[in-house]
Enzyme design. Structure first.
Site, short mmCIF file in Angstrom:
data_model
loop_
_atom_site.label_atom_id
_atom_site.label_comp_id
_atom_site.label_asym_id
_atom_site.label_seq_id
_atom_site.Cartn_x
_atom_site.Cartn_y
_atom_site.Cartn_z
CG ASP A 68 29.22 64.35 29.69
OD1 ASP A 68 29.31 65.59 29.56
OD2 ASP A 68 30.22 63.61 29.77
CG ASN A 69 29.67 66.40 32.90
OD1 ASN A 69 30.12 65.26 32.80
ND2 ASN A 69 30.29 67.43 32.35
CG ASP A 117 32.88 64.29 27.20
OD1 ASP A 117 32.53 64.60 28.35
OD2 ASP A 117 33.75 63.44 26.97
CE LYS A 154 33.70 66.24 34.14
NZ LYS A 154 34.57 65.89 32.99
NE ARG A 202 30.06 60.07 29.06
CZ ARG A 202 30.11 60.59 27.83
NH1 ARG A 202 29.85 59.81 26.80
NH2 ARG A 202 30.43 61.84 27.63
CG HIS A 213 34.42 57.17 31.14
ND1 HIS A 213 34.21 58.41 31.71
CD2 HIS A 213 35.46 56.62 31.83
CE1 HIS A 213 35.08 58.61 32.67
NE2 HIS A 213 35.86 57.55 32.76
CE LYS A 250 33.82 60.36 28.65
NZ LYS A 250 34.18 61.67 29.20
#
Length: 616
Positions: free
Chosen positions: A396-397, A62, A446, A104, A183, A181
């Site tokens: 994820d980024n 993450d 990000k 996600r 989300h 996570k």
């Protein structure tokens, strides 16, 4: 109180590999879905038998930056993740969305995040409605959308018009497990006397209801990595779910540390059904190294002094290693610095101590994560499943440059003293200058959709039965390509416009499996001329072959209207650092790509923002 709501709106969208959803099909699917789920045969596969189908382990960090692994040039020692690369393949041109929940959503469904239900993070949609001013348009009573008429793609949870990776694999006979996570299970709603925030939990969008047999997850987008301190910090007050049971963080074990706990839980899930011979899909969605930066003290101590030289020195060392590793051959020049906080030589002695320790804690979290990834891999070897497991590692980024967001909650307290940084009770982020290091060699980080640093992620894939490293690939890969890759490996057919009697958006990615299996390097996956685009929070890009058209405001504390942000054109084959704007030299190409982007907006029901977010 948990709201369990199903929004049944009908979308008229489609075209970018997305089917139109007719009213008749949707109405019929809503009436028949429940019965169909109970009676329809669930093995939707083209496989021969369970013994030939690989397990799949998908590991996601993450907010891990592009250059934060030693395999990607970092000084942070990550031998276990690097070992996956030595028996797999590094992909240097993998792209996610610029923030977490949109990524996600696309990862789980294979469709654009606007269609998957997360056109923007639900928290952001809600706070924009509450702020209700011109810069937050179209959100707010005085603009277009209030809490009572939020468009279908922006309600904060996975759309019912999608089918997820675990649903498809479960129906094909796979065991499906998840930790970490999620989300993807909010409902954006107006605050009331019972709910102080602008979102609720949509229980029907939790992992157990979207295809996972077993799951232990953080419902929220972020939270403390330790069990709550006393008194708690605002980020200690979060919600978790184990299968269908939702509970507050105060019920976590007292010795809870996120990365270790999730690893233990996932190992127990994998072991729970080993004897039946069915393959498994395991999704380890770690919350590290997302802020608040917290780690066991021994891991922090091991990093002491490593960052005393400051941002510029560490960044240059990383760039030198990346160059030696052959990772940045298409970077003419590394990105210029953004307009962030002070340079290292402008900090006083106390500020340098704080900045250096922040990065020490971050590195400790990454090192700790690597150790637990090693535990997962070692366990697969111990139980004889490693050789038959596809393992993918990604972030994820891009690196996170924003400050830690903390809602004001009565009765909470934060201790960010130098001595307490990284421990329970602290809430620390490392800021934009270290994020620039994490994003090296790319522009911004990000939250900045139009910049490579926002969407470029490390990706390592080791195929089942793969024993040796294959050449690094520079092929452009999108997060939506992960689902078709895993489905092909599992022998599962890609869904089209309906699934089990329900109208869905067709997954849009392409499978990488054939390319990954070939022993030589490959530089293309998507056919020549393919258009790839994204929009998030008023920033955008459209890519066709080596050309990228980008609309991205620079980092600033002053709000910027999207209409005032110029489009820039970059040749990614030479300039992934995005240092040379070629729009003036190629006006016709700019017009073409703008037209492609307008088509993307139309086909995905994108609600364009008045503002182009500039620093979140």
């Amino acid at each position: 109180m948990i709201d369990r709501l199903h929004e049944k709106g009908v979308s008229a969208l489609s075209k970018f590999k997305v089917p139109h959803l007719s009213l008749g099909v949707v109405a019929a699917s809503l009436l028949s879905a429940s019965a169909m789920a109970q009676t329809e045969t669930t093995y939707n596969t083209a496989h021969s038998n369970d013994e030939t189908r690989p397990n799949i382990l998908l590991i996601m960090a993450d907010d891990l930056g592009y250059s934060d692994l030693s395999a990607y040039g970092s000084e942070i020692h990550t031998p276990n993740i690097d070992a996956l690369a030595t028996q797999g393949r590094i992909l240097t041109n993998f792209h996610t969305s610029a923030v977490c929940s949109p990524t996600r959503a696309s990862l789980m469904t294979g469709v654009d995040h606007h269609l998957a239900g997360i056109g923007n993070m639900g928290e952001v949609v809600g706070i924009n409605i509450i702020k209700d001013n011109p810069i937050t348009a179209p959100w707010g009573k005085s603009n277009t959308y209030d809490f009572d008429n939020i468009p279908e793609g922006y309600r904060g949870h996975l759309s019912e018009k999608t089918v997820t990776m675990p649903e498809l694999l479960s129906d094909a006979g796979y065991h499906t497990y998840m930790v970490g996570k999620w989300h993807l299970a909010y409902d954006v709603k107006a605050p009331d006397k019972d709910h102080k925030t602008w979102y609720r939990i949509n229980k029907s969008a939790l992992p157990y209801a979207r295809g996972f047999d077993k799951s232990f997850i953080l419902v929220n987008g972020g939270g403390s990595h330790f069990a709550p301190s006393s008194p708690p910090t605002p980020l200690d007050i979060t919600m978790y779910a184990e299968d269908d049971r939702v509970f507050p963080s105060k019920m976590l074990p007292k010795d809870f540390y996120s990365t270790e706990f999730y690893t233990n839980k996932l190992i127990s899930y994998i072991d729970s059904n080993l004897k039946d011979g069915r393959p498994f899909f395991a999704y380890a969605a770690y919350t590290a190294p997302h802020w608040p930066l917290q780690a066991p003290q021994a891991d922090i101590d091991a990093q002491k002094g490593r960052y005393d030289a400051g941002y510029d020195v560490i960044k240059q060392q990383r760039l030198a290693r990346m160059k030696r590793l052959g990772l940045i051959d298409n970077v003419m020049l590394p990105a210029k610095e953004s307009l962030g906080e002070k340079h290292w030589n402008e900090l006083n002695a106390e500020e340098k101590l704080i900045e250096a320790k922040s990065m020490e804690i971050y590195a400790a979290m990454v090192s700790n994560l690597d150790r637990h990834v090693g535990r997962l891999v070692s366990h697969l070897k111990e139980i004889g499943e490693y050789d038959n497991t596809i393992i993918a590692f990604m972030s994820d980024n891009g690196a996170e440059g924003a400050a830690a967001f903390m809602p004001r909650i009565p009765g909470t307290k934060v201790d960010n003293s130098l001595e307490n940084m990284g421990k329970p009770g602290s809430v620390v982020a490392y800021g934009s200058r270290w994020a620039e290091v994490g994003s090296a060699p790319f522009r911004l980080f990000k939250g900045f959709t139009g910049a490579e640093g926002g969407t470029a992620s490390p990706l390592i894939i080791k195929l089942n039965a793969q024993k040796e490293q294959r050449p690094t690939s520079s092929a452009r890969v999108q997060v939506t390509d992960m689902l078709p890759t895993f489905l092909e490996a599992a022998g599962v057919e890609m869904p089209k416009s309906t699934y089990q009697g329900k109208a869905i958006y067709s997954p849009e990615g392409v499978s990488l499996l054939t390319a990954l299996q070939q022993p030589q390097a490959f530089s293309i996956v998507h056919p020549e001329g393919t258009v790839l685009a994204d929009e998030l929070m008023g920033a955008s890009y459209v890519v066709r072959d080596n050309w990228k058209l980008s609309q991205q405001a620079t980092m600033s504390k002053t709000p910027v209207f999207r209409k005032d942000v110029p489009w820039a054109l970059y040749d990614l084959s030479k300039d992934r650092g995005e240092t040379l704007d070629l729009s003036a030299q190629h006006p016709e190409l700019v017009r073409e790509l703008k037209g492609e982007f307008e088509e993307y907006i139309r086909q995905n029901n994108v609600i364009e923002h008045a503002a182009s977010y500039s620093g979140r």
